[in-house]
Design an enzyme around this catalytic site. Structure first.
Site, PDB file in Angstrom:
ATOM      1  N   CYS A 119      26.131   2.112  54.028  1.00 43.16           N
ATOM      2  CA  CYS A 119      26.396   1.723  55.415  1.00 43.16           C
ATOM      3  C   CYS A 119      27.886   1.633  55.738  1.00 43.16           C
ATOM      4  O   CYS A 119      28.273   1.676  56.905  1.00 43.16           O
ATOM      5  CB  CYS A 119      25.718   0.390  55.713  1.00 43.16           C
ATOM      6  N   HIS A 260      28.683  -2.152  61.746  1.00 42.30           N
ATOM      7  CA  HIS A 260      27.527  -1.380  61.288  1.00 42.30           C
ATOM      8  C   HIS A 260      26.290  -2.191  61.672  1.00 42.30           C
ATOM      9  O   HIS A 260      26.269  -3.423  61.593  1.00 42.30           O
ATOM     10  CB  HIS A 260      27.649  -1.115  59.783  1.00 42.30           C
ATOM     11  N   ASN A 290      18.408  -0.108  61.739  1.00 42.70           N
ATOM     12  CA  ASN A 290      19.621   0.060  60.935  1.00 42.70           C
ATOM     13  C   ASN A 290      19.691   1.513  60.489  1.00 42.70           C
ATOM     14  O   ASN A 290      18.942   1.947  59.615  1.00 42.70           O
ATOM     15  CB  ASN A 290      19.582  -0.874  59.722  1.00 42.70           C
TER      16      ASN A 290
END
Length: 334
Positions: A119, A260, A290
């Protein structure tokens, strides 16, 4: 950890996204994971997410996002000097997904490679692209792409990952900027002692594919949710504080905070604790889930479309990924 960037200035000149068409609601997956739809939203803040089609690879999403970013920057593929693809769900081992992207775009002048960091890898790639341009192509351009197809690595019985992760791609064209604009500072770090708390265990040289690794689900994404959350809560404020110091900008003078897109419930709670207002914070994971390395460029695109991201705005980014890896960046939007 990295301080202010050298005197040559570079920033994002174009943005593009690819959002898969298949929309998956909480109601659609709740029974699969043995929970109620309301539980998913209450625990994570995610209401829905998008999945790629079965025949789509990460490179397919990346190419689409890259084409939109190039058009937004009014550039052709042959204007690009380097292509960096940030992903933890590559098309295959050994061959960089970026090589597939370079060929399909027709960017035959560019060299291409993938960037790890899960990420955090989009911010890793953004910093790397800026440094490559400064060192070798001061008038050139880089294409930085974050792309993920987590749905292909979801454990069908693991709710800790199955309700949270999703698919998407975002791309940014990076090029020269005037002094005082573009990427102002960055910071990065790694805590390899925590490398096992999230990731895909099997399929590499440490655990090659066998009947055993397949039967135990080693090729699925796994996550120790409590350990990841604890690390995120610890490191997120430290990254923000470090970026405030490096940039010389008080937090209340930062126009947007675009992290993020992890658990949106957690992002909002942490931001409130740090004094980041709702008007500063950009959260898109409630509708996209996500999307890992893709989440920051996707959120940038959404913020710009909503009129929240405007020229001269200062934008702070924070990302925490498997490894455990983390990164932060402050930029002044071109």
């Amino acid at each position: 950890m990295t301080g202010p960037v050298p005197s040559l200035a570079f920033g994002i000149q174009g943005l593009g996204v690819h959002i898969p068409q298949r929309r998956v609601s909480n109601a659609e997956i709740a029974s699969q994971y043995g929970v109620d739809p309301e539980w998913i939203e209450r625990m994570t803040g995610v209401r829905q997410r998008q999945y790629a089609e079965p025949a789509q690879a990460t490179s397919d999403l990346a190419v689409s996002a890259a084409e939109h970013a190039l058009a937004d920057a009014h550039l052709s593929p042959r204007d690009i000097d380097v292509i960096l693809v940030a992903t933890s769900t590559p098309d295959q081992l050994a061959v960089s997904t970026a090589c597939r992207v370079q060929h399909r775009l027709g960017a035959d002048r560019a060299w291409a490679t993938d960037v790890g960091g899960a990420c955090a890898s989009f911010l890793y790639a953004l910093k790397t692209a800026r440094d490559i341009l400064a060192a070798s192509h001061p008038e050139g351009h880089a294409l930085v792409i974050g792309a993920e197809t987590f749905s292909k690595f979801q454990n069908p019985v693991d709710r800790s990952t199955g309700v949270l992760f999703a698919d998407g791609a975002g791309a940014a064209v990076v090029g020269p900027a005037t002094t005082g604009k573009g990427i102002l500072c960055s910071a990065q770090g790694t805590d390899g002692a925590l490398a096992d708390i999230v990731g895909i265990r099997a399929g590499g040289s440490a655990q090659p594919t066998t009947e055993h690794t397949l039967s135990e689900g080693g090729h699925y994404l796994h996550m120790n949710g409590k350990a990841v959350a604890a690390y995120f809560h610890d490191v997120f404020p430290k990254i923000v504080d470090r970026l405030v110091q490096l940039s010389g900008l008080p937090l209340n003078e930062i126009d947007l905070v675009i992290p993020h897109q992890a658990n949106p419930r957690m992002l909002r709670a942490l931001s409130r604790a740090l004094g980041i207002s709702a008007s500063q914070l950009v959260v898109t994971a409630d509708t996209f889930g996500n999307t890992g390395a893709a989440s920051i460029p996707m959120a940038l695109h959404v913020a710009r479309d909503q009129g929240r991201l405007r020229p001269e705005n200062t934008v702070l980014h924070v990302a925490v990924g498997a490894g455990m890896s983390w990164a932060g960046t402050v930029q002044r939007w071109l």
